[in-house]
Design an enzyme around this catalytic site. Structure first.
Site, PDB file in Angstrom:
ATOM      1  N   HIS A  84     -54.466  28.203  43.437  1.00 53.34           N
ATOM      2  CA  HIS A  84     -54.673  28.034  41.939  1.00 53.34           C
ATOM      3  C   HIS A  84     -53.842  26.687  41.464  1.00 53.34           C
ATOM      4  O   HIS A  84     -54.116  25.803  40.753  1.00 53.34           O
ATOM      5  CB  HIS A  84     -53.881  29.207  41.072  1.00 53.34           C
ATOM      6  CG  HIS A  84     -54.335  30.437  41.097  1.00 53.34           C
ATOM      7  ND1 HIS A  84     -54.043  31.639  40.779  1.00 53.34           N
ATOM      8  CD2 HIS A  84     -55.533  30.570  41.803  1.00 53.34           C
ATOM      9  CE1 HIS A  84     -54.679  32.469  41.341  1.00 53.34           C
ATOM     10  NE2 HIS A  84     -55.562  32.174  41.429  1.00 53.34           N
ATOM     11  N   HIS A 241     -62.664  32.486  36.667  1.00 53.59           N
ATOM     12  CA  HIS A 241     -61.430  32.604  37.623  1.00 53.59           C
ATOM     13  C   HIS A 241     -62.020  32.333  39.143  1.00 53.59           C
ATOM     14  O   HIS A 241     -61.357  31.626  40.086  1.00 53.59           O
ATOM     15  CB  HIS A 241     -60.542  33.947  37.529  1.00 53.59           C
ATOM     16  CG  HIS A 241     -59.368  33.812  38.664  1.00 53.59           C
ATOM     17  ND1 HIS A 241     -58.330  33.244  38.277  1.00 53.59           N
ATOM     18  CD2 HIS A 241     -59.073  34.008  39.878  1.00 53.59           C
ATOM     19  CE1 HIS A 241     -57.335  32.968  39.342  1.00 53.59           C
ATOM     20  NE2 HIS A 241     -58.027  33.608  40.269  1.00 53.59           N
ATOM     21  N   ASP A 245     -60.817  29.543  41.911  1.00 51.06           N
ATOM     22  CA  ASP A 245     -60.553  29.746  43.242  1.00 51.06           C
ATOM     23  C   ASP A 245     -61.156  29.088  44.030  1.00 51.06           C
ATOM     24  O   ASP A 245     -60.657  28.341  45.135  1.00 51.06           O
ATOM     25  CB  ASP A 245     -60.802  31.088  43.544  1.00 51.06           C
ATOM     26  CG  ASP A 245     -59.662  31.976  43.093  1.00 51.06           C
ATOM     27  OD1 ASP A 245     -58.356  31.703  42.894  1.00 51.06           O
ATOM     28  OD2 ASP A 245     -60.217  33.309  43.098  1.00 51.06           O
ATOM     29  N   HIS A 268     -62.379  33.717  48.755  1.00 49.90           N
ATOM     30  CA  HIS A 268     -61.515  32.737  49.649  1.00 49.90           C
ATOM     31  C   HIS A 268     -62.106  32.349  51.076  1.00 49.90           C
ATOM     32  O   HIS A 268     -62.208  31.277  51.651  1.00 49.90           O
ATOM     33  CB  HIS A 268     -60.192  33.139  49.671  1.00 49.90           C
ATOM     34  CG  HIS A 268     -59.329  33.030  48.506  1.00 49.90           C
ATOM     35  ND1 HIS A 268     -59.377  31.941  47.600  1.00 49.90           N
ATOM     36  CD2 HIS A 268     -58.698  34.066  47.837  1.00 49.90           C
ATOM     37  CE1 HIS A 268     -58.772  32.258  46.469  1.00 49.90           C
ATOM     38  NE2 HIS A 268     -58.478  33.527  46.507  1.00 49.90           N
TER      39      HIS A 268
END
Ligand SMILES: [Zn+2]
Length: 318
Positions: A84, A241, A245, A268
């Site tokens: 973040h 969000h 990421d 991720h």
């Protein structure tokens, strides 16, 4: 106004943020320090013996993508949950920073990038005497993990097209598309919080994860509703969000990417795999420099024009 468009940027002064680590639940703080041109983004960590260790924020130093993105060196000195913070740094077009970390995680703050943006705004951003460098994608690259996939294709801007598809009706299918710039990030992405499912919480806690997670920093999805009393910040906060990421993970390329990143059901692991695939073949990319436009050295916000079309960029170097 494009007076800062071609030059590298750093923060005008040091600024500190404190909070807790979402995974270990312990106190964590970090200080962003100005850094010289061509430093890049470097984490300054403390190893077991109390010695300072520098870990550049690049994909080569990613040691784990389980639940968050973790950077570390060969001796195991590492920092978790960098994504973040990296997203805010990247979107605000900051090229050079030394990030001193106390603790083993970047503090989670409210689960979004808003506090990192605010901290940087508090001190301001200054242009430096060197041209920005960009990683220009030359060929389409695709990565697949089961039903998740990511694609990076050549483009003259930095753009994202991120989609998620959850069986859970509270989330369902969501998609967001945008050209990355400071204003878009501030308004549409930076406030989107991390999220998790109530049904996963006990399993995470017993495995030693998410010990600092709470309704203060996580959108919690229950059986058929959002558990947080304040509800959502954006109707499609979940995919925003995921985009946040992705911006943070792709910032680990080491320089801003000129290309379009598309993903479905990404995370991720997929984002980092995308970078590994990009850099696996030197024919996939090249470095281009922005033309230098001498600018008055005043602190302030770098506006969305920072991501000007690549057509304006000068000779390619590699
Ligand atoms: Zn996140």
């Amino acid at each position: 106004m494009r007076r800062q468009a071609g030059l590298q940027n750093t923060v005008a002064a040091s600024v500190t943020l404190s909070g807790i680590g979402v995974h270990n639940g312990l106190g964590a703080s970090l200080t962003l320090h100005p850094a010289e041109p061509d430093t890049g983004i470097v984490f300054l960590l403390t190893d077991e013996r109390g010695r300072e260790v520098e870990v550049p924020a690049t994909h080569k130093n990613v040691c784990c993508t389980e639940l968050c993105t973790r950077l570390g060196d060969a001796n195991g000195t590492a920092v978790s949950t960098v994504e973040h913070l990296m997203a805010a740094i990247s979107a605000l077009a900051i090229d050079n920073l030394v990030i001193e970390v106390e603790g083993e995680e970047v503090p989670i703050m409210d689960g979004s990038a808003a506090d990192f943006v605010n901290a940087i705004d508090q001190v301001g951003i200054v242009p430096q005497g060197a041209p920005r460098k960009f990683i220009k994608v030359l060929k389409p690259i695709r990565v697949e993990h089961g039903s998740a996939w990511g694609e990076l294709t050549p483009a003259d801007t930095t753009s994202f097209s991120i989609a998620i598809d959850f069986a859970d009706e509270t989330i369902g299918y969501q998609e967001v598309n945008f050209d990355l710039g400071a204003d878009v990030f501030r308004d549409d992405i930076s406030r989107a919080r991390t999220f998790g499912f109530m049904r996963d919480v006990e399993a995470l806690w017993s495995a030693g994860f998410a010990l600092g997670a709470s309704l203060e920093n996580t959108v919690v999805v229950g059986d058929d509703r959002i558990v947080n009393p304040e509800g959502l910040r954006y109707e499609d906060e979940f995919v925003r969000h995921k985009a946040l990421d992705a911006i943070g993970d792709l910032a680990l390329a080491g320089a801003p990417i000129l290309g379009c990143y598309r993903s479905l059901r990404g995370g991720h692991r997929l984002n980092v795999a995308m970078l590994k695939a990009l850099f696996a073949d030197p024919a996939n990319w090249t470095v281009v420099e922005a033309p230098v436009q001498r600018a008055p050295k005043t602190a302030g916000r770098v506006e969305a024009e920072t991501f000007a079309p690549a057509a304006a960029y000068g000779p390619e170097v590699s």
